[in-house]
Write an enzyme that holds these catalytic residues in place. Structure first.
Site, short mmCIF file in Angstrom:
data_model
loop_
_atom_site.label_atom_id
_atom_site.label_comp_id
_atom_site.label_asym_id
_atom_site.label_seq_id
_atom_site.Cartn_x
_atom_site.Cartn_y
_atom_site.Cartn_z
N ARG A 94 0.75 -1.44 -0.17
CA ARG A 94 -0.03 0.11 0.01
C ARG A 94 0.99 1.20 0.20
O ARG A 94 0.11 2.43 0.48
CB ARG A 94 -0.96 0.07 1.28
CG ARG A 94 -2.09 -1.15 1.23
CD ARG A 94 -3.27 -0.82 2.03
NE ARG A 94 -4.01 -2.02 2.26
CZ ARG A 94 -4.29 -2.94 2.89
NH1 ARG A 94 -3.37 -3.13 3.63
NH2 ARG A 94 -4.86 -4.08 2.84
N LYS A 119 2.50 11.05 -11.50
CA LYS A 119 1.64 10.14 -12.22
C LYS A 119 2.52 8.90 -12.54
O LYS A 119 3.46 8.77 -12.95
CB LYS A 119 1.29 10.68 -13.59
CG LYS A 119 0.26 11.69 -13.64
CD LYS A 119 -0.38 12.11 -15.01
CE LYS A 119 -1.61 12.82 -14.78
NZ LYS A 119 -1.76 13.30 -16.09
N GLU A 133 8.22 17.19 -25.60
CA GLU A 133 7.68 17.81 -24.16
C GLU A 133 8.37 19.06 -23.80
O GLU A 133 7.69 19.75 -23.20
CB GLU A 133 7.93 16.53 -23.06
CG GLU A 133 7.23 15.54 -23.19
CD GLU A 133 5.79 15.43 -22.95
OE1 GLU A 133 5.27 16.65 -22.20
OE2 GLU A 133 4.99 14.65 -23.10
N LYS A 169 6.28 22.82 -14.90
CA LYS A 169 5.25 21.56 -14.39
C LYS A 169 4.97 21.45 -12.64
O LYS A 169 4.16 21.13 -12.27
CB LYS A 169 6.15 20.04 -14.69
CG LYS A 169 5.26 19.11 -14.42
CD LYS A 169 5.35 17.75 -15.19
CE LYS A 169 4.41 16.69 -15.15
NZ LYS A 169 4.70 15.42 -15.60
N GLU A 181 -5.12 16.27 -11.28
CA GLU A 181 -5.94 16.72 -12.65
C GLU A 181 -7.22 17.22 -12.43
O GLU A 181 -7.86 16.44 -13.23
CB GLU A 181 -5.63 15.90 -13.41
CG GLU A 181 -5.48 16.13 -14.99
CD GLU A 181 -5.07 15.18 -15.96
OE1 GLU A 181 -5.76 14.50 -16.56
OE2 GLU A 181 -3.62 14.66 -15.81
N ARG A 200 -4.18 20.99 -14.06
CA ARG A 200 -3.17 19.96 -14.49
C ARG A 200 -3.36 19.51 -16.15
O ARG A 200 -2.38 19.00 -16.64
CB ARG A 200 -2.87 19.10 -13.76
CG ARG A 200 -1.81 18.10 -13.95
CD ARG A 200 -1.67 17.17 -12.84
NE ARG A 200 -0.47 16.29 -13.18
CZ ARG A 200 0.28 15.68 -12.41
NH1 ARG A 200 0.07 15.63 -11.16
NH2 ARG A 200 1.29 14.64 -12.68
N ASN A 248 -1.61 18.08 -20.98
CA ASN A 248 -1.90 16.96 -22.00
C ASN A 248 -1.83 17.57 -23.23
O ASN A 248 -2.44 16.76 -24.24
CB ASN A 248 -3.33 16.50 -21.54
CG ASN A 248 -3.35 15.47 -20.10
OD1 ASN A 248 -2.46 14.93 -20.05
ND2 ASN A 248 -4.43 15.72 -19.34
N HIS A 298 -1.43 15.39 -26.28
CA HIS A 298 -1.66 14.06 -25.98
C HIS A 298 -2.58 13.13 -26.12
O HIS A 298 -2.55 11.87 -26.10
CB HIS A 298 -1.38 13.82 -24.37
CG HIS A 298 0.05 14.17 -23.76
ND1 HIS A 298 0.77 15.39 -24.00
CD2 HIS A 298 1.13 13.27 -22.93
CE1 HIS A 298 1.92 15.46 -23.53
NE2 HIS A 298 2.18 14.19 -22.96
N HIS A 324 -1.51 9.70 -27.92
CA HIS A 324 -1.95 8.46 -27.28
C HIS A 324 -2.51 7.47 -28.48
O HIS A 324 -2.42 6.26 -28.52
CB HIS A 324 -2.67 8.35 -26.13
CG HIS A 324 -2.01 9.04 -24.91
ND1 HIS A 324 -2.77 9.30 -23.68
CD2 HIS A 324 -0.57 9.13 -24.63
CE1 HIS A 324 -1.74 9.75 -22.73
NE2 HIS A 324 -0.51 9.70 -23.40
N HIS A 329 7.36 8.35 -27.09
CA HIS A 329 6.26 9.29 -26.67
C HIS A 329 6.62 10.65 -27.14
O HIS A 329 5.53 11.44 -27.84
CB HIS A 329 6.25 9.09 -25.04
CG HIS A 329 5.27 10.02 -24.56
ND1 HIS A 329 3.97 9.99 -24.74
CD2 HIS A 329 5.45 11.27 -23.66
CE1 HIS A 329 3.12 10.71 -24.07
NE2 HIS A 329 4.03 11.77 -23.38
#
Length: 362
Positions: free
Chosen positions: A121, A143, A185, A227, A237, A241, A245, A248, A252, A265
């Protein structure tokens, strides 16, 4: 050495950026209440180059570590590989104070972070990103995730590292293609947040491409500052935030349609940014000149503007499996100008398809 702080209250942490930061890593580990055993997750590209260095350094700080070396590439960011790492952690007897250290690029960081977030956990997590893409993107913000056959990063969590260490000496062995993908990026940050930074990227292309230390340190630090500023205001997000993206959604879809193997990426994001700029232009949000300025900068850093082996129908279907899609509506991040973006969920299908058609290399 530059230090950037990510302000998240009790989950705040620092990012250390510089050439030769052994002392900073050693001091941090020595001061931390870790168990005596940790696990370094790396891959077949980075492990042979820097695994022994990091292990030896951590040993001097009182932390014994084992290396878990995964196959390099996006296909390793899976539940199958995660299960193998859980087994490794259990066999080593790692406890709740045993750190997981990510040494590598974005795939390694996302996967190791996912393990850290879910093993017992949650155990301590440290990022040591070695690629430009990981340094300016995935290692900052918390993330962590693995992919599913139906989409990228669909299984994950928000889990912040305790520290991020970016030794820019690692950049010396970074292949040219990996350097370029990181710049995808970096360009994004100029588009979404800082027009002066965008202009810096336009005016210092030679120095950046040559990896001159001053230029490289600046673009990494400024990307991390942007960032960090965004994440500090919106960790999970809920609003701001989302601007991270930009590019993206289409990216994706391209990655999925090409099996996460043809484009890395940053290359996919570069194509996706061109697509998002086209949508913005079609909607009258920006001029053709602004869209052209972005496309010119993407091309200047040897990044693609079009994708091969994709179809508009497939890409359009993919965007509805993206995690940014809510209630069947795609949340698009679009340009308002260079340095400012906005979010829209009412973009007509015809506009999206037209942009995707331009992004496709027939």
């Amino acid at each position: 050495m530059r230090k950037v702080s990510v302000d998240l209250g009790p989950k705040s942490y620092d990012i250390f950026i510089g050439y030769g930061i052994d002392a900073e890593i050693r001091d941090f580990v020595s001061r931390s209440a870790f168990s005596g055993q940790g696990l370094i997750v790396t891959d077949t590209n980075v492990g042979p180059l820097y695994g022994s260095w990091l292990q030896s350094l951590l040993q001097t700080a009182g932390l014994k570590t084992e290396l878990a070396v995964i196959p390099a590439g996006e296909s390793s960011k899976s539940l199958k590989t995660a299960d193998e790492l859980y087994t490794k952690a259990i066999e080593l007897g790692l406890d709740r104070k045993s750190p997981i250290i990510a040494l590598g690029g974005g795939v390694v960081g996302d996967l190791a972070g996912f393990i850290a977030a879910t093993y017992m956990r949650g155990v301590p997590f440290i990022q040591v990103p070695t690629s430009l893409l990981a340094q300016v993107d995935s290692s900052v913000g918390g993330k962590v995730a693995v992919n599913h056959l139906l989409g990228k990063n669909l299984i994950g969590a928000f889990y912040q590292p305790q520290a991020v260490f970016m030794d820019l000496n690692c950049m010396r062995t970074l292949p040219e293609r990996e350097m370029a993908t990181g710049l995808g990026e970096v360009i994004k940050y100029g588009v979404i947040y800082d027009q002066e930074f965008f202009r810096y990227l336009e005016n210092h292309q030679t120095a950046i491409s040559a990896r001159e230390p001053e230029a490289l340190t600046h673009i990494i630090a400024r990307s991390c500052e942007i960032k960090a500023a965004v994440v500090s205001q919106d960790e999970q997000e809920a609003g701001l935030r989302r601007i991270l993206n930009f590019g993206h959604t289409i990216a994706h879809a391209i990655e999925k349609e090409t099996g996460y193997s043809r484009y890395n990426h940053g290359e996919a994001v570069a194509i996706g940014m061109a697509g998002a700029a086209d949508i913005s232009c079609q909607l009258g949000l920006i001029s053709e000149a602004e869209a052209g300025r972005l496309e010119s900068l993407i091309a200047a850093y040897k990044l693609p503007l079009k994708a091969e082996a994709v179809t508009v129908d497939a890409m359009y279907g993919d965007i509805f499996h993206d995690k940014k899609t809510v209630g069947g509506k795609v949340n698009w991040v679009l340009m308002a100008s260079i340095g400012k973006v906005l979010c829209r969920n009412d973009v007509p299908e015809s506009v999206v398809r037209a942009a995707m058609s331009k992004c496709k290399d027939c």
